[in-house]
Motif scaffolding. Structure first.
Motif, PDB file in Angstrom:
ATOM      1  N   TYR A   1       6.489 -10.361   4.540  1.00  0.00           N
ATOM      2  CA  TYR A   1       5.191 -10.072   3.943  1.00  0.00           C
ATOM      3  C   TYR A   1       5.216 -10.536   2.500  1.00  0.00           C
ATOM      4  O   TYR A   1       6.270 -10.631   1.881  1.00  0.00           O
ATOM      5  CB  TYR A   1       4.922  -8.557   3.935  1.00  0.00           C
ATOM      6  CG  TYR A   1       4.166  -7.998   5.095  1.00  0.00           C
ATOM      7  CD1 TYR A   1       4.842  -7.412   6.159  1.00  0.00           C
ATOM      8  CD2 TYR A   1       2.774  -8.024   5.132  1.00  0.00           C
ATOM      9  CE1 TYR A   1       4.157  -6.877   7.234  1.00  0.00           C
ATOM     10  CE2 TYR A   1       2.079  -7.480   6.209  1.00  0.00           C
ATOM     11  CZ  TYR A   1       2.780  -6.911   7.254  1.00  0.00           C
ATOM     12  OH  TYR A   1       2.094  -6.361   8.319  1.00  0.00           O
TER      13      TYR A   1
ATOM     14  N   SER B   1       2.654 -10.112  -1.304  1.00  0.00           N
ATOM     15  CA  SER B   1       1.519  -9.468  -1.964  1.00  0.00           C
ATOM     16  C   SER B   1       1.167 -10.283  -3.193  1.00  0.00           C
ATOM     17  O   SER B   1       2.045 -10.670  -3.957  1.00  0.00           O
ATOM     18  CB  SER B   1       1.888  -8.049  -2.364  1.00  0.00           C
ATOM     19  OG  SER B   1       0.920  -7.505  -3.246  1.00  0.00           O
TER      20      SER B   1
ATOM     21  N   LYS C   1      -2.072  -7.636   0.428  1.00  0.00           N
ATOM     22  CA  LYS C   1      -0.892  -8.079   1.162  1.00  0.00           C
ATOM     23  C   LYS C   1      -1.300  -9.112   2.193  1.00  0.00           C
ATOM     24  O   LYS C   1      -2.444  -9.139   2.651  1.00  0.00           O
ATOM     25  CB  LYS C   1      -0.196  -6.901   1.844  1.00  0.00           C
ATOM     26  CG  LYS C   1      -1.069  -6.197   2.857  1.00  0.00           C
ATOM     27  CD  LYS C   1      -0.401  -4.950   3.398  1.00  0.00           C
ATOM     28  CE  LYS C   1      -1.319  -4.252   4.389  1.00  0.00           C
ATOM     29  NZ  LYS C   1      -0.771  -2.966   4.871  1.00  0.00           N
TER      30      LYS C   1
END
Lengths: 113, 115
Positions: free
Chosen positions: B47, B49, B55
């Protein structure tokens, strides 16, 4: 989707030998290119990067890399390796406009004294 | 110098546990990233951000979630740890303010073992 290939998974050299590690990427647009190094037990750190201009880029510790756009390659070179160059080397690509890097699978370099 | 710190260097958890990995950067960077590093596979993006509370999924988000409540802190959460999540987890940050400084700076990594 972009991808990065590092053809050499494990390279063993003697001190003073010359080094060339291959990196090819697949992406048709403008890219930024990076080589990162991870010494045993240490953080991943930037070795060198290419954004624009001269395709021959010089980095830290005597490393250099050449961007050949027609071959989609960004090979890493060093004329004479030292035992302290023993590490894992990662090539990475970032397409313009994207925030994330795509990394290759890495090349483990072992330099024998 | 940019400093990226991770809460633990080594962590051992049991299958099914909820696991939190914390990352803090001190350079006011907009972008933060979580990767996992496995032998022969390099770094794979889980992931990232690009702002507080924002995100985006990376290449392998399944089994993970993230939280970014403050600009300097980015947490990776394993809701129910499984053995195939045994790996080295690396956090990184970068600035969006100038294209020429797009370098990612990495933390020391957390080696997670799930038993």
């Amino acid at each position: 989707a972009q991808s990065v290939s590092q053809h050499n998974h494990h390279v063993i050299l003697s001190e003073a030998a010359s080094l060339e590690l291959g990196c090819n990427y697949s992406y048709g647009g403008t890219v930024n290119l990076f080589w990162y190094v991870q010494y045993p037990g240490q953080h991943l750190q930037l070795l060198l990067k290419y954004f624009s201009g001269d395709p021959l880029v010089k980095g830290i510790k005597g490393f250099e890399a050449e961007f050949i756009k027609s071959k989609f390659s960004f090979n890493l070179r060093k004329p004479s390796v030292q035992w302290s160059d023993t590490a894992e080397y990662f090539c990475a690509v970032k397409a313009t406009g994207r925030r994330a890097l795509t990394f290759g699978s890495g090349t483990r370099l072992q330099v024998q004294p | 110098d940019v400093k990226v710190t991770q809460s633990s260097r080594y962590l051992v958890k049991r299958t099914g546990e909820k696991v939190f990995l914390e990352c803090v950067q001190d350079m006011d960077h907009e972008n933060m990233f979580w990767y996992r590093q496995d032998p022969g596979l390099g770094l794979r993006l889980i992931y990232f951000s690009y702002d507080v509370k924002m995100k985006e999924k990376g290449d392998i988000p399944e089994g993970y979630s993230v939280s970014r409540e403050k600009k300097e802190r980015f947490s990776l959460i394993l809701e129910s740890a499984s053995t195939n999540q045994t790996s080295m987890y690396l956090c990184a940050s970068s600035s969006s303010r100038a294209q020429s400084t797009d370098t990612q700076y990495f933390g020391p990594g957390t080696r997670l073992t799930v038993l």
